[in-house]
Write a protein that holds these residues in place. Structure first.
Motif, PDB file in Angstrom:
ATOM      1  N   VAL A   1      47.994  64.157  70.477  1.00  0.00           N
ATOM      2  CA  VAL A   1      48.183  65.607  70.557  1.00  0.00           C
ATOM      3  C   VAL A   1      46.853  66.307  70.474  1.00  0.00           C
TER       4      VAL A   1
ATOM      5  N   ASN B   1      57.803  65.830  75.009  1.00  0.00           N
ATOM      6  CA  ASN B   1      57.041  66.567  74.002  1.00  0.00           C
ATOM      7  C   ASN B   1      55.930  67.368  74.680  1.00  0.00           C
TER       8      ASN B   1
ATOM      9  N   ASN C   1      53.630  68.957  73.371  1.00  0.00           N
ATOM     10  CA  ASN C   1      52.395  68.877  72.590  1.00  0.00           C
ATOM     11  C   ASN C   1      51.603  67.606  72.865  1.00  0.00           C
TER      12      ASN C   1
END
Length: 107
Positions: A107, A92, A94
């Motif tokens: 995040v 990911n 983020n």
């Protein structure tokens, strides 16, 4: 906004759907949890929900709810073997931090 699935992960999703006797795909979401804030949630889906976005990748369908999509945007779902363990792994872009046990992320 999208999520991608590697060929290995797609193969495992297909195998699991056959083993459980059907389904339309894998639902991927994030939930508030753990020491870093969020955790991934996976479940096999028998039908898409009204709030789901259906993403077709590598011949499998991934369902993501609208509130999880901004956190998951750009994520690649892979299937990996690490030592004696194997399972889905999220890449990911983020995620800014993960907890020490690897169960949650920020995040």
């Amino acid at each position: 906004m999208t999520i991608t699935v590697t060929p290995k992960a797609a193969n495992k999703i297909r195998q699991a759907l056959v083993k459980r006797g059907g389904g339309v795909g894998l639902r991927v979401a994030v939930k508030t949890s753990g020491c870093s804030g969020y955790a991934y949630a996976l479940e096999f889906a028998d039908a898409a929900l009204p709030e789901d976005l259906a993403i077709e990748c590598e011949g499998v369908q991934v369902l993501v709810d609208a509130s999880s999509l901004p956190i998951l945007d750009g994520t690649e779902l892979d299937w990996v073997r690490e030592g004696l363990n194997e399972g889905f792994k999220f890449h990911n872009p983020n995620a800014t931090a993960t907890c020490g046990c690897g169960e949650s992320f920020a995040v």
